[in-house]
Scaffold this motif. Structure first.
Motif, PDB file in Angstrom:
ATOM      1  N   LEU A 163      -6.014  -7.793 -12.251  1.00 53.34           N
ATOM      2  CA  LEU A 163      -6.542  -7.761 -10.886  1.00 53.34           C
ATOM      3  C   LEU A 163      -7.908  -8.432 -10.747  1.00 53.34           C
ATOM      4  CD1 LEU A 163      -4.252  -5.507 -10.700  1.00 53.34           C
ATOM      5  CD2 LEU A 163      -5.659  -4.520  -8.894  1.00 53.34           C
ATOM      6  N   PRO A 164      -8.878  -8.155 -11.638  1.00 50.25           N
ATOM      7  CA  PRO A 164     -10.185  -8.795 -11.449  1.00 50.25           C
ATOM      8  C   PRO A 164     -10.107 -10.316 -11.464  1.00 50.25           C
ATOM      9  CG  PRO A 164     -10.388  -6.938 -12.947  1.00 50.25           C
ATOM     10  CD  PRO A 164      -8.915  -7.166 -12.740  1.00 50.25           C
ATOM     11  N   ALA A 165      -9.351 -10.880 -12.403  1.00 53.69           N
ATOM     12  CA  ALA A 165      -9.264 -12.337 -12.503  1.00 53.69           C
ATOM     13  C   ALA A 165      -8.559 -12.937 -11.295  1.00 53.69           C
ATOM     14  CB  ALA A 165      -8.526 -12.730 -13.784  1.00 53.69           C
ATOM     15  N   ILE A 166      -7.463 -12.321 -10.875  1.00 53.86           N
ATOM     16  CA  ILE A 166      -6.677 -12.888  -9.781  1.00 53.86           C
ATOM     17  C   ILE A 166      -7.392 -12.716  -8.447  1.00 53.86           C
ATOM     18  CG2 ILE A 166      -4.531 -12.616  -8.470  1.00 53.86           C
ATOM     19  CD1 ILE A 166      -3.134 -12.080 -11.170  1.00 53.86           C
ATOM     20  N   LEU A 167      -7.918 -11.528  -8.186  1.00 52.73           N
ATOM     21  CA  LEU A 167      -8.645 -11.338  -6.936  1.00 52.73           C
ATOM     22  C   LEU A 167      -9.890 -12.220  -6.895  1.00 52.73           C
ATOM     23  CD1 LEU A 167      -8.358  -7.477  -6.411  1.00 52.73           C
ATOM     24  CD2 LEU A 167      -7.146  -9.279  -5.171  1.00 52.73           C
ATOM     25  N   GLY A 168     -10.548 -12.350  -8.042  1.00 55.78           N
ATOM     26  CA  GLY A 168     -11.719 -13.220  -8.099  1.00 55.78           C
ATOM     27  C   GLY A 168     -11.381 -14.649  -7.738  1.00 55.78           C
ATOM     28  N   ASP A 169     -10.320 -15.184  -8.336  1.00 59.28           N
ATOM     29  CA  ASP A 169      -9.929 -16.557  -8.035  1.00 59.28           C
ATOM     30  C   ASP A 169      -9.479 -16.698  -6.587  1.00 59.28           C
ATOM     31  OD1 ASP A 169      -9.076 -19.339  -9.213  1.00 59.28           O
ATOM     32  OD2 ASP A 169      -7.377 -18.664  -8.001  1.00 59.28           O
ATOM     33  N   LEU A 170      -8.686 -15.751  -6.108  1.00 62.35           N
ATOM     34  CA  LEU A 170      -8.162 -15.830  -4.750  1.00 62.35           C
ATOM     35  C   LEU A 170      -9.291 -15.870  -3.723  1.00 62.35           C
ATOM     36  CD1 LEU A 170      -5.378 -15.762  -3.253  1.00 62.35           C
ATOM     37  CD2 LEU A 170      -5.722 -13.299  -3.009  1.00 62.35           C
ATOM     38  N   LEU A 171     -10.255 -14.972  -3.863  1.00 63.99           N
ATOM     39  CA  LEU A 171     -11.331 -14.899  -2.877  1.00 63.99           C
ATOM     40  C   LEU A 171     -12.326 -16.037  -3.036  1.00 63.99           C
ATOM     41  CD1 LEU A 171     -11.979 -11.041  -2.720  1.00 63.99           C
ATOM     42  CD2 LEU A 171     -10.347 -12.437  -1.452  1.00 63.99           C
ATOM     43  N   GLN A 172     -12.563 -16.468  -4.271  1.00 63.55           N
ATOM     44  CA  GLN A 172     -13.497 -17.568  -4.478  1.00 63.55           C
ATOM     45  C   GLN A 172     -12.975 -18.888  -3.934  1.00 63.55           C
ATOM     46  OE1 GLN A 172     -14.368 -17.374  -8.686  1.00 63.55           O
ATOM     47  NE2 GLN A 172     -15.345 -15.376  -8.485  1.00 63.55           N
ATOM     48  N   THR A 173     -11.667 -18.997  -3.771  1.00 65.36           N
ATOM     49  CA  THR A 173     -11.099 -20.226  -3.211  1.00 65.36           C
ATOM     50  C   THR A 173     -10.950 -20.150  -1.697  1.00 65.36           C
ATOM     51  OG1 THR A 173      -8.864 -19.396  -3.722  1.00 65.36           O
ATOM     52  CG2 THR A 173      -9.886 -20.887  -5.311  1.00 65.36           C
ATOM     53  N   GLY A 174     -11.521 -19.095  -1.085  1.00 66.92           N
ATOM     54  CA  GLY A 174     -11.578 -19.029   0.367  1.00 66.92           C
ATOM     55  C   GLY A 174     -10.448 -18.296   1.047  1.00 66.92           C
ATOM     56  N   TRP A 175      -9.598 -17.619   0.265  1.00 69.33           N
ATOM     57  CA  TRP A 175      -8.501 -16.875   0.879  1.00 69.33           C
ATOM     58  C   TRP A 175      -9.035 -15.774   1.787  1.00 69.33           C
ATOM     59  CZ3 TRP A 175      -6.800 -11.768   0.795  1.00 69.33           C
ATOM     60  CH2 TRP A 175      -5.476 -11.541   1.179  1.00 69.33           C
ATOM     61  N   LYS A 176      -8.380 -15.572   2.917  1.00 66.82           N
ATOM     62  CA  LYS A 176      -8.711 -14.495   3.841  1.00 66.82           C
ATOM     63  C   LYS A 176      -7.444 -13.707   4.146  1.00 66.82           C
ATOM     64  CE  LYS A 176     -12.896 -16.205   4.285  1.00 66.82           C
ATOM     65  NZ  LYS A 176     -14.056 -15.554   3.646  1.00 66.82           N
ATOM     66  N   GLY A 177      -7.567 -12.402   4.223  1.00 70.64           N
ATOM     67  CA  GLY A 177      -6.392 -11.597   4.519  1.00 70.64           C
ATOM     68  C   GLY A 177      -6.634 -10.139   4.186  1.00 70.64           C
ATOM     69  N   PHE A 178      -5.543  -9.369   4.113  1.00 68.98           N
ATOM     70  CA  PHE A 178      -5.613  -7.944   3.825  1.00 68.98           C
ATOM     71  C   PHE A 178      -5.355  -7.658   2.351  1.00 68.98           C
ATOM     72  CE2 PHE A 178      -4.516  -7.892   8.377  1.00 68.98           C
ATOM     73  CZ  PHE A 178      -5.501  -7.031   8.858  1.00 68.98           C
ATOM     74  N   LEU A 179      -6.204  -6.807   1.776  1.00 69.63           N
ATOM     75  CA  LEU A 179      -5.962  -6.207   0.471  1.00 69.63           C
ATOM     76  C   LEU A 179      -5.520  -4.777   0.750  1.00 69.63           C
ATOM     77  CD1 LEU A 179      -9.177  -7.416  -1.420  1.00 69.63           C
ATOM     78  CD2 LEU A 179      -6.951  -8.554  -1.272  1.00 69.63           C
ATOM     79  N   SER A 180      -4.235  -4.512   0.523  1.00 68.21           N
ATOM     80  CA  SER A 180      -3.640  -3.257   0.948  1.00 68.21           C
ATOM     81  C   SER A 180      -3.344  -2.352  -0.245  1.00 68.21           C
ATOM     82  CB  SER A 180      -2.345  -3.533   1.723  1.00 68.21           C
ATOM     83  OG  SER A 180      -1.781  -2.346   2.216  1.00 68.21           O
ATOM     84  N   LEU A 181      -3.996  -1.206  -0.286  1.00 64.35           N
ATOM     85  CA  LEU A 181      -3.840  -0.265  -1.389  1.00 64.35           C
ATOM     86  C   LEU A 181      -2.500   0.464  -1.324  1.00 64.35           C
ATOM     87  CD1 LEU A 181      -7.440   1.119  -1.286  1.00 64.35           C
ATOM     88  CD2 LEU A 181      -6.374   0.292  -3.381  1.00 64.35           C
ATOM     89  N   GLU A 182      -1.852   0.550  -2.480  1.00 58.25           N
ATOM     90  CA  GLU A 182      -0.636   1.344  -2.639  1.00 58.25           C
ATOM     91  C   GLU A 182      -0.825   2.181  -3.904  1.00 58.25           C
ATOM     92  OE1 GLU A 182       4.205   0.783  -2.413  1.00 58.25           O
ATOM     93  OE2 GLU A 182       2.957  -0.923  -2.982  1.00 58.25           O
ATOM     94  N   PRO A 183      -1.587   3.272  -3.817  1.00 57.26           N
ATOM     95  CA  PRO A 183      -2.083   3.940  -5.024  1.00 57.26           C
ATOM     96  C   PRO A 183      -1.027   4.399  -6.018  1.00 57.26           C
ATOM     97  CG  PRO A 183      -3.340   4.649  -3.135  1.00 57.26           C
ATOM     98  CD  PRO A 183      -2.201   3.835  -2.592  1.00 57.26           C
ATOM     99  N   HIS A 184       0.024   5.107  -5.578  1.00 55.57           N
ATOM    100  CA  HIS A 184       1.050   5.622  -6.498  1.00 55.57           C
ATOM    101  C   HIS A 184       0.449   6.381  -7.673  1.00 55.57           C
ATOM    102  CE1 HIS A 184       4.071   3.745  -4.201  1.00 55.57           C
ATOM    103  NE2 HIS A 184       4.683   3.034  -5.098  1.00 55.57           N
ATOM    104  N   LEU A 185      -0.587   7.174  -7.426  1.00 55.63           N
ATOM    105  CA  LEU A 185      -1.321   7.799  -8.525  1.00 55.63           C
ATOM    106  C   LEU A 185      -1.216   9.312  -8.574  1.00 55.63           C
ATOM    107  CD1 LEU A 185      -4.681   5.786  -8.405  1.00 55.63           C
ATOM    108  CD2 LEU A 185      -2.814   5.536 -10.046  1.00 55.63           C
ATOM    109  N   THR A 186      -0.447   9.939  -7.720  1.00 60.66           N
ATOM    110  CA  THR A 186      -0.478  11.391  -7.670  1.00 60.66           C
ATOM    111  C   THR A 186       0.028  12.044  -8.952  1.00 60.66           C
ATOM    112  OG1 THR A 186       1.634  11.316  -6.494  1.00 60.66           O
ATOM    113  CG2 THR A 186      -0.360  11.595  -5.178  1.00 60.66           C
TER     114      THR A 186
END
Length: 289
Positions: free
Chosen positions: A220-243
């Protein structure tokens, strides 16, 4: 859209819609991904329920980032005509709730059979759904999911090659790729031009266990970093599935003070805080924080 915003599947907080809205507004979020409210799936909302939900959203100052529909989550061998009618009703609900997107899937395949045997049927059905979305001027978001035709990156790319455009785009789900043995970095590079929306969920290789964002093998850190650094705009939608996250104790200072599993609100907050920690290291993510 011209910014990056946080959203998420609020039904994982609690079944009750009032509780969902109270939590997300407490955390300062302005959007939710709407999958279910008060135990009713969004595709099954009655006209009265749609009106009720719309009013509650307006009163809370919360908008819907996407309809988290179950469209496309039937077997490719099931009768398609009733499902297409369900899509039409769900698109009507999407419009009434002013959601920009409708999340969907590319059909479950018979277990153990070669996906290529069902390619033409999948493409025919997907084409009908995209044409239906066009008639509503709506955007379908295809999610990579376990057991469906578009479970791995090459078949997701195949669907994008066929249908990508103003009415059909991609959701990128990290954990779902990990759970089918698809490395996320190559998947991201292949699908990057088509990604309109991101599901923030992480998982571990082998077991497939869902863990807090950044704690698994989804990169996640590498992919989100690249996506946002290249100017992507949009929703980051949490789907926790952690209960029922078995490894949670390792992340807590005093795990004896809790039960064997997180409640929905605590799990959601853990996922939100974990995502914010990742985003805090990405300069371009400041709009989302």
């Amino acid at each position: 859209m011209d910014t990056v915003l946080l959203s998420g599947f609020s039904d994982e907080i609690a079944p009750e819609f009032d509780t969902q809205l109270a939590a997300v507004t407490e955390w300062g979020l302005t959007h939710i991904e709407l999958r279910a409210a008060d135990g009713v799936n969004v595709s099954d909302f009655s006209p009265a329920k749609v009106k009720e939900i719309k009013q509650k959203l307006e009163d809370a100052g919360v908008a819907v980032s996407s309809i988290g529909s179950p469209i496309g989550k039937i077997s490719v061998t099931d009768d398609f005509a009733p499902h297409l009618e369900k899509l039409k009703r769900t698109l009507e609900i999407q419009k009434e709730l002013c959601a920009p997107y409708l999340r969907m899937f590319s059909f479950y395949l018979p277990q153990g059979q070669n996906p290529a045997l069902y390619r033409e049927e999948v493409l025919d059905r997907m084409g009908q759904m995209v044409e239906t979305a066009r008639s509503w001027d709506s955007v379908l978001l295809h999610e990579n999911e376990k057991g469906i035709y578009g479970d791995n990156a090459p078949r997701c790319k195949e669907l994008m090659d066929q249908f990508y455009g103003p009415y059909f785009q991609a959701v990128f789900d990290f954990a779902n790729f990990v759970q089918v043995g698809q490395a996320t970095l190559p998947a991201y590079q292949l699908l990057k031009p088509y990604i309109a929306y991101v599901h923030v969920k992480d998982a571990q290789w082998g077991s497939g266990t869902v863990v807090p964002p950044g704690q698994g093998d989804g990169d996640l850190p590498a992919i989100l970093g690249d996506l946002l650094q290249t100017g992507w705009k949009g929703f980051l939608s949490l789907e926790p599935h952690l209960t029922d996250f078995a490894g949670l104790a390792a992340l807590e200072h005093d795990p004896q003070k809790r039960g064997s599993a997180l409640d929905g609100k605590s799990a959601w907050k853990l996922a939100l805080d974990s995502l914010k920690e990742i985003l805090s290291a990405i300069p371009q993510a400041k709009e989302a924080l």
